[in-house]
Design a protein around this motif. Structure first.
Motif, PDB file in Angstrom:
ATOM      1  N   ASP A  80       0.820  -1.222   0.000  1.00 23.46           N
ATOM      2  CA  ASP A  80       0.000   0.000   0.000  1.00 23.46           C
ATOM      3  C   ASP A  80       0.849   1.264   0.000  1.00 23.46           C
ATOM      4  O   ASP A  80       0.363   2.340  -0.376  1.00 23.46           O
ATOM      5  CB  ASP A  80      -0.941   0.017   1.213  1.00 23.46           C
ATOM      6  CG  ASP A  80      -2.123  -0.917   1.039  1.00 23.46           C
ATOM      7  OD1 ASP A  80      -2.433  -1.270  -0.116  1.00 23.46           O
ATOM      8  OD2 ASP A  80      -2.740  -1.302   2.062  1.00 23.46           O
ATOM      9  N   LYS A 139       1.650   2.671  -7.276  1.00 26.10           N
ATOM     10  CA  LYS A 139       0.693   1.711  -7.845  1.00 26.10           C
ATOM     11  C   LYS A 139       1.176   1.093  -9.157  1.00 26.10           C
ATOM     12  O   LYS A 139       0.818  -0.038  -9.490  1.00 26.10           O
ATOM     13  CB  LYS A 139      -0.666   2.379  -8.032  1.00 26.10           C
ATOM     14  CG  LYS A 139      -1.367   2.671  -6.710  1.00 26.10           C
ATOM     15  CD  LYS A 139      -2.733   3.300  -6.918  1.00 26.10           C
ATOM     16  CE  LYS A 139      -3.482   3.433  -5.592  1.00 26.10           C
ATOM     17  NZ  LYS A 139      -2.747   4.158  -4.560  1.00 26.10           N
ATOM     18  N   ASP A 140       1.991   1.831  -9.921  1.00 25.34           N
ATOM     19  CA  ASP A 140       2.445   1.265 -11.198  1.00 25.34           C
ATOM     20  C   ASP A 140       3.432   0.111 -10.991  1.00 25.34           C
ATOM     21  O   ASP A 140       3.691  -0.660 -11.915  1.00 25.34           O
ATOM     22  CB  ASP A 140       3.043   2.341 -12.107  1.00 25.34           C
ATOM     23  CG  ASP A 140       4.235   3.055 -11.483  1.00 25.34           C
ATOM     24  OD1 ASP A 140       4.363   3.049 -10.241  1.00 25.34           O
ATOM     25  OD2 ASP A 140       5.039   3.631 -12.232  1.00 25.34           O
ATOM     26  N   TYR A 168       2.744  -2.444  -9.324  1.00 27.72           N
ATOM     27  CA  TYR A 168       1.944  -3.668  -9.311  1.00 27.72           C
ATOM     28  C   TYR A 168       1.803  -4.265 -10.714  1.00 27.72           C
ATOM     29  O   TYR A 168       1.429  -5.417 -10.862  1.00 27.72           O
ATOM     30  CB  TYR A 168       0.532  -3.395  -8.783  1.00 27.72           C
ATOM     31  CG  TYR A 168       0.421  -2.672  -7.469  1.00 27.72           C
ATOM     32  CD1 TYR A 168       1.430  -2.730  -6.503  1.00 27.72           C
ATOM     33  CD2 TYR A 168      -0.717  -1.924  -7.165  1.00 27.72           C
ATOM     34  CE1 TYR A 168       1.314  -2.059  -5.296  1.00 27.72           C
ATOM     35  CE2 TYR A 168      -0.856  -1.255  -5.958  1.00 27.72           C
ATOM     36  CZ  TYR A 168       0.168  -1.313  -5.029  1.00 27.72           C
ATOM     37  OH  TYR A 168       0.045  -0.636  -3.841  1.00 27.72           O
ATOM     38  N   LYS A 176      -2.091  -6.239  -8.348  1.00 31.85           N
ATOM     39  CA  LYS A 176      -1.697  -5.992  -6.958  1.00 31.85           C
ATOM     40  C   LYS A 176      -1.693  -7.287  -6.144  1.00 31.85           C
ATOM     41  O   LYS A 176      -0.808  -7.504  -5.310  1.00 31.85           O
ATOM     42  CB  LYS A 176      -2.629  -4.967  -6.306  1.00 31.85           C
ATOM     43  CG  LYS A 176      -2.188  -4.600  -4.888  1.00 31.85           C
ATOM     44  CD  LYS A 176      -3.066  -3.530  -4.265  1.00 31.85           C
ATOM     45  CE  LYS A 176      -2.585  -3.196  -2.860  1.00 31.85           C
ATOM     46  NZ  LYS A 176      -3.428  -2.171  -2.202  1.00 31.85           N
ATOM     47  N   TYR A 216       1.442  -9.028  -6.787  1.00 34.65           N
ATOM     48  CA  TYR A 216       2.556  -8.289  -6.192  1.00 34.65           C
ATOM     49  C   TYR A 216       2.650  -8.605  -4.693  1.00 34.65           C
ATOM     50  O   TYR A 216       3.738  -8.874  -4.172  1.00 34.65           O
ATOM     51  CB  TYR A 216       2.342  -6.787  -6.396  1.00 34.65           C
ATOM     52  CG  TYR A 216       3.488  -5.913  -5.921  1.00 34.65           C
ATOM     53  CD1 TYR A 216       4.522  -5.557  -6.783  1.00 34.65           C
ATOM     54  CD2 TYR A 216       3.532  -5.433  -4.609  1.00 34.65           C
ATOM     55  CE1 TYR A 216       5.568  -4.754  -6.353  1.00 34.65           C
ATOM     56  CE2 TYR A 216       4.579  -4.637  -4.173  1.00 34.65           C
ATOM     57  CZ  TYR A 216       5.599  -4.295  -5.049  1.00 34.65           C
ATOM     58  OH  TYR A 216       6.635  -3.503  -4.616  1.00 34.65           O
TER      59      TYR A 216
END
Length: 337
Positions: free
Chosen positions: A267, A271-272, A274, A278, A281
């Motif tokens: 978190d 975000k990129d 992932y 996600k 990841y």
């Protein structure tokens, strides 16, 4: 006061303010610490971006610039040229460089396992061990990189000679995946999240897994300190306050990794990173999180293992008197606050 005097006073005051502002800007620029990361989207180098995301550099009053360079060998060259002050890369470069007469030391040891996986293309089921690398093209991040070091070691340990296989620099992530899809490489060494992406599609299988301590010991014969923050010994000596603050930030980051779930850590990451998955990841991070040291301290038996691996094939190391005590320091991590 006459108007002309007021004008001269105002102008002089404005120039003084502007000059002060310029000086402050210049001072801030001079205080910036640039760190080149050998692919900061790789989970093995996660502490770099995580420390930034958690605000730990700012908490220490540091102005840190993280720069991305997919191959560790290129990051190393940038540091030696003075373009950056530090590198987040593999510790083995510290030993390799000493063999060339250059003194570089790990100041924070992030991991005690490489986090690397040798993948074999699903198109080549005949490759069942490194002994089958003969005549094959093998993917590495770059020539002279740690993935190349480890690939050469595994091949030689299996009885091959240098020259009986070809190391192909393909980077990581999408470029590695494309090389395998196009059969430009038949096998290759890479890290998460690239590993999970290829396993999920069934385009590759695991040949050698060094994401865990057990897998690392089986493949390399012992603990293998890998991801680290390393810097030129001379820069460390002249900038002890800055190095201590960097150590403070990274030790706090390693503690965060050690005390939080993979989902909580994910978190905090861009975000990129992932790559649209996600869940994958997080799962990869869960499987590999144990590779990170809890405190940044170099594992006591690690440097000897790395030297033994490099001594199998590296002309930079073979026959050289390597002083391992000068390839790392625990001074700053043990004084971390």
């Amino acid at each position: 006061m006459r108007a002309s005097s007021i004008l001269r006073y105002s102008t002089a005051f404005s120039i003084a303010i502007a000059a002060a502002g310029f000086a402050a800007t210049a001072a801030n620029a001079a205080d910036k610490i640039s760190i080149m990361v050998g692919g900061y989207e790789k989970q093995i180098y996660l502490p770099a971006k995580l420390a930034e995301g958690l605000g730990y550099f700012k908490d220490e009053g540091l102005n840190v610039e993280l720069l991305n360079e997919p191959a560790g060998v290129d990051a190393e060259n940038e540091m030696l040229a003075g373009a950056v002050q530090g590198v987040v890369g593999f510790y083995d470069h510290c030993i390799d460089l000493q063999g060339k007469g250059k003194f570089v030391e790990s100041v924070v040891q992030f991991s005690q396992a490489p986090g690397e996986v040798e993948l074999v293309s699903a198109k080549h089921p005949e490759i069942k061990s490194p002994a089958d690398f003969k005549g094959k093209s093998l993917g590495v991040t770059g020539l002279g990189s740690s993935t190349n070091f480890l690939t050469q070691y595994l091949a030689i340990k299996a009885g091959l000679k240098l020259g009986e296989f070809t190391s192909v620099p393909v980077g990581a992530g999408q470029t590695f995946i494309a090389a395998m899809q196009q059969d430009a490489i038949q096998a290759g060494m890479t890290t998460e999240p690239t590993v999970s992406r290829l396993l999920k599609t069934g385009e590759a299988k695991v040949l050698i897994d060094m994401r865990t301590m057990a897998g690392t010991r089986a493949a390399l014969g012992g603990t293998y300190p890998a991801a680290s923050l390393y810097m030129q010994e001379s820069w460390v000596k002249d900038h002890k306050d800055e190095v201590q603050k960097l150590a403070n930030a990274f030790v706090k980051t390693l503690h965060f990794i050690n005390t939080h779930s993979a989902a909580e850590i994910a978190d905090k990451m861009p975000k990129d990173f992932y790559v649209g998955d996600k869940e994958g990841y997080v799962k990869a991070l869960e499987n590999g999180k144990a590779m990170f040291t809890p405190d940044g301290v170099m594992p006591e038996d690690g440097p000897k293992t790395v030297l033994a691996v490099l001594s199998e094939f590296s002309k930079n190391v073979q026959g050289k008197a390597i002083d391992l005590s000068k390839t790392y320091t625990t001074e700053f991590v043990k004084n971390a606050k």
